[in-house]
Design an enzyme around this catalytic site. Structure first.
Site, PDB file in Angstrom:
ATOM      1  N   ASP A 197      36.317  49.688  37.280  1.00  0.00           N
ATOM      2  CA  ASP A 197      36.613  48.412  36.242  1.00  0.00           C
ATOM      3  C   ASP A 197      36.716  47.510  36.886  1.00  0.00           C
ATOM      4  O   ASP A 197      37.975  48.048  37.251  1.00  0.00           O
ATOM      5  CB  ASP A 197      36.751  48.654  34.618  1.00  0.00           C
ATOM      6  N   SER A 199      34.919  42.304  30.713  1.00  0.00           N
ATOM      7  CA  SER A 199      34.890  44.058  30.538  1.00  0.00           C
ATOM      8  C   SER A 199      33.482  44.111  29.129  1.00  0.00           C
ATOM      9  O   SER A 199      33.103  44.883  29.550  1.00  0.00           O
ATOM     10  CB  SER A 199      35.761  45.083  29.833  1.00  0.00           C
ATOM     11  N   ASP A 233      36.943  51.786  23.687  1.00  0.00           N
ATOM     12  CA  ASP A 233      36.938  50.335  25.132  1.00  0.00           C
ATOM     13  C   ASP A 233      35.725  49.526  25.277  1.00  0.00           C
ATOM     14  O   ASP A 233      34.736  50.599  25.484  1.00  0.00           O
ATOM     15  CB  ASP A 233      37.537  50.473  26.527  1.00  0.00           C
ATOM     16  N   THR A 265      33.661  48.791  27.983  1.00  0.00           N
ATOM     17  CA  THR A 265      32.973  49.490  28.936  1.00  0.00           C
ATOM     18  C   THR A 265      32.382  51.261  28.405  1.00  0.00           C
ATOM     19  O   THR A 265      30.634  50.719  27.992  1.00  0.00           O
ATOM     20  CB  THR A 265      33.637  49.363  30.652  1.00  0.00           C
ATOM     21  N   ASP A 269      40.992  48.198  36.548  1.00  0.00           N
ATOM     22  CA  ASP A 269      40.654  47.280  36.363  1.00  0.00           C
ATOM     23  C   ASP A 269      43.128  47.128  35.369  1.00  0.00           C
ATOM     24  O   ASP A 269      43.294  46.325  35.440  1.00  0.00           O
ATOM     25  CB  ASP A 269      40.515  47.088  35.297  1.00  0.00           C
ATOM     26  N   HIS A 326      45.228  44.744  36.351  1.00  0.00           N
ATOM     27  CA  HIS A 326      45.726  43.321  34.801  1.00  0.00           C
ATOM     28  C   HIS A 326      46.903  43.088  35.480  1.00  0.00           C
ATOM     29  O   HIS A 326      48.007  42.068  35.463  1.00  0.00           O
ATOM     30  CB  HIS A 326      45.422  43.660  33.550  1.00  0.00           C
TER      31      HIS A 326
END
Length: 671
Positions: free
Chosen positions: A174, A223, A282, A284, A442, A446
């Site tokens: 991700d 995502s 989540d 994905t 990911d 962030h």
């Protein structure tokens, strides 16, 4: 409506500019909407919904027809070379009932500042569970307001009925970009005089391509809709998955599109599973079965994964065969589970073996369906699970909902290898599909926590390496298409080296920045040099020393204000920006408790953003196995779906009924 009327004059003065920040409805630039919109692609036999809307703005720059939408609109479809037909007659379905609602939106930032929304009245219809079986080009036309039309050109891709791969494993890093892979290679693999002495497993893949990640209506994707593109072959909008976002108030009635695992189950009755280091609801992992405009409907999306979409029988067997990850708060009964119910019990009643820690995961049999939920929220990252393990005690994430930390945690490799064993057994000759996600590449990017992000990238690479070895051991390597890609990227890069000792000891921002060396002063990596008296049991292909004096100068293009010292955060994940008492809510500043010995880096984002954001960059696609050659080159993210579907023989002239897949034709040359 009184307030709206009083604001009409003000709102009408605002001009709508093409490519505006705010959009009335992303896939609908005119007052007539066709969803799926123009330029949509379909797999032969793929189920989808059609939503048409007619908008009548009450006020604002688009005000039209006194705010009264045309309720007598018509919809036709024409296969290229044929005659136009009424849409309901073409699909041999009943004409749906007319729906009506209204919504509001801000035309631009000035309108938002003035709290001057534009209100839109809507007339709409939804044509459900359609399918196009003949390849070719189709034209859909919505006619309304007497002289207005909205047209959409749809393309049904070529048939693909031959199953060339028995199994598919799709790894998603991700947020992973080529620049992150380069950085991970640098810290995880030793080089001498510019030559690496070992390589990432990704470096050894025979085929490399790149995918463009644009959203349907924005350059920058999230995502949810990027996963939707990868899994369904249809682009969507930010926060949406498995649907085209419409303007209705209900986040679950948007026009749906069938996903790869729903088609695979329906056509071949293959096994499938998902593994993630994030909460399993989540974006994905949940987008494999999720159909909603809002990725944040976590509990309802868990229910969809188990029970399918309401009123849609897209699969002949409910639920995934394997589901491993975090997000326990959506499973034990409480405010975060769907309708407050016990989804551990519901999965158990549906025949699932339940695991809540690494020990029980490894003890699972291979014959039954398995649910493994190992903590609340996301799994702690590789660095905390393997190096700075004392941090685990600070989490309150027990998977039962009890107070205290989850300590017996699996990693991505543990979950993936166990998932393969279960899917291999349950899929048998019909094969399997597995999605395995390294989620915190990911999530930590962030937070500008680069060490934690790169640690999880190295964990992903280590998992890919172990997967290839395991497939070979069980005799499935030649039958399995293995793909490693990302859903989107971040604007991350390495631009030099840093003397962290010198940086820490300087007294001013400008003096601290002298510690950043570029070009000939960037130096070499110390990550793989063994530090005296330090030994981490992390295995090969990971750094030995995560806190060297000379580290990487690395950073983001899209970031909040923060302080930077380029050192690993030993005491837990990073919080780079935060609200400060005495200032407005959602006004973020460099967190004074983060890197107090670092220098201030001015942000590039609006100050209500407390973390870095995604970027436009293309992302890599690595492929090996049957059909590998088709993944070379540069293409859109939706093409990942069509390439996989073609390799699995899912594009069929009549996909209403399954068939005997027989023996896949797997070329040893992987051409």
């Amino acid at each position: 409506m009184g307030k709206v009327a009083s604001l009409a004059a003000l709102a009408a003065s605002f001009t709508v500019v093409a490519g505006q920040t705010y959009q009335r409805l992303g896939a609908c630039p005119s007052l007539g909407c066709v969803l799926p919109p123009d330029q949509s692609d379909f797999l032969p036999g793929q189920y989808f919904d059609l939503r048409v809307e007619v908008h009548a703005p009450v006020n604002g720059s688009e005000a039209y027809n006194d705010g009264k939408p045309d309720e007598k609109f018509s919809v036709t479809i024409t296969k290229e070379g044929g005659k136009a037909q009424d849409i309901a007659k073409f699909f041999d379905i009943e004409e749906p009932e007319l729906e009506k609602w209204d919504f509001s939106w801000y035309e631009d930032l000035y309108a938002e500042d003035a709290d001057a929304p534009s209100v839109v009245n809507v007339a709409a219809k939804a044509y459900r569970r359609l399918a196009l079986y003949e390849p070719g080009t189709y034209h859909v036309e919505l006619s309304y307001y007497g002289d207005k039309t909205t047209r959409a050109e749809w393309v049904v891709r070529p048939l693909a009925t031959k199953k060339k791969a028995k199994n598919v494993i799709l790894f998603i890093g991700d947020g992973m970009t080529t620049n992150m892979i380069t950085a991970a290679r640098l810290i995880g693999h030793k080089s001498i005089n510019g030559k690496y002495q070992s390589l990432l497993q990704l470096d050894k893949f025979p085929v490399l391509g790149h995918q463009m990640t644009h959203s349907l209506d924005t350059y920058i994707t999230d995502s949810a809709n990027s996963a939707s593109a990868l899994y369904s072959g249809h682009k969507s909008t930010v926060n949406a998955m498995g649907v085209y976002a419409d303007s209705s108030p209900d986040p679950f009635d948007d026009p749906k599109v069938e996903t790869i695992v729903e088609i695979l189950r329906r056509v071949w009755d293959s096994a499938w599973g998902a593994v993630s280091t994030a909460q399993i609801a989540d974006a994905t992992p949940i987008a494999l079965t999720g159909h909603s405009r809002s990725r944040y409907q976590f509990g309802a999306l868990v229910d969809q994964a188990l029970n399918s979409v309401t009123n849609y029988t897209w699969t002949n067997q409910k639920g995934p065969d394997v589901w491993f990850g975090g997000g326990a708060e959506q499973f034990y009964p409480g405010k975060d589970s769907y309708k407050g119910e016990d989804y551990y019990a519901k999965f158990a009643d549906a025949g699932y073996d339940i695991s809540m820690n690494k020990t029980s995961l490894l003890e699972l049999g291979n014959s039954s369906k398995a649910l493994g939920i190992f903590c609340r929220s996301n799994l702690p990252v590789w660095l905390d699970r393997n190096v700075y393990t004392d941090n685990l005690a600070d989490f309150t994430n027990d998977p039962t909902g009890a107070e205290g930390p989850a300590l017996d945690l699996p990693g991505l490799k543990d979950m993936t290898l166990k998932a393969i064993d279960i899917l291999h057994k349950r899929g048998g000759d019909k094969g399997f599909f597995l999605m395995a996600e390294g989620a915190s590449i990911d999530k930590q990017m962030h937070a500008l926590d680069y060490d934690r992000a790169l640690g999880d990238l190295l964990e992903l690479d280590d998992t890919v390496r172990a997967t290839i070895a395991h497939l070979k051991a069980i005799g499935e390597l030649e039958n399995t298409l293995v793909i490693v890609t990302a859903d989107h990227g971040h604007g991350f890069d390495v631009f030099g080296g840093v003397d962290t000792k010198y940086l820490s000891e300087q007294s001013t921002n400008r003096a601290k920045r002298r510690a950043v060396g570029t070009y000939q002063n960037s130096g070499l990596s110390q990550y793989t040099d063994a530090a005296p008296g330090v030994s981490y049991n992390t295995g090969a292909h990971f750094p030995v020393n995560w806190d060297p004096r000379y580290t990487l100068a690395q950073g983001f293009g899209a970031m909040p204000d923060h302080r930077e010292n380029f050192r690993v955060h030993k005491n837990g994940p990073r919080t780079p920006a935060a609200e400060i008492e005495g200032f407005d809510e959602d006004d973020n500043f460099a967190n004074p408790e983060d890197n107090p010995d670092g220098f201030v880096v001015n942000g590039t984002l609006a100050t209500d953003e407390a973390s870095g954001v995604h970027s436009l960059t293309d992302v890599p696609v690595f492929a090996m196995g049957p059909c590998q050659a088709s993944f070379g080159g540069v293409y859109g993210n939706i093409d990942i779906f069509y390439k996989i579907a073609s390799c699995l023989g899912l594009g069929r002239p009549d996909a209403k009924a399954g068939g005997d897949p027989g023996k896949p034709s797997c070329s040893k040359s992987h051409e």
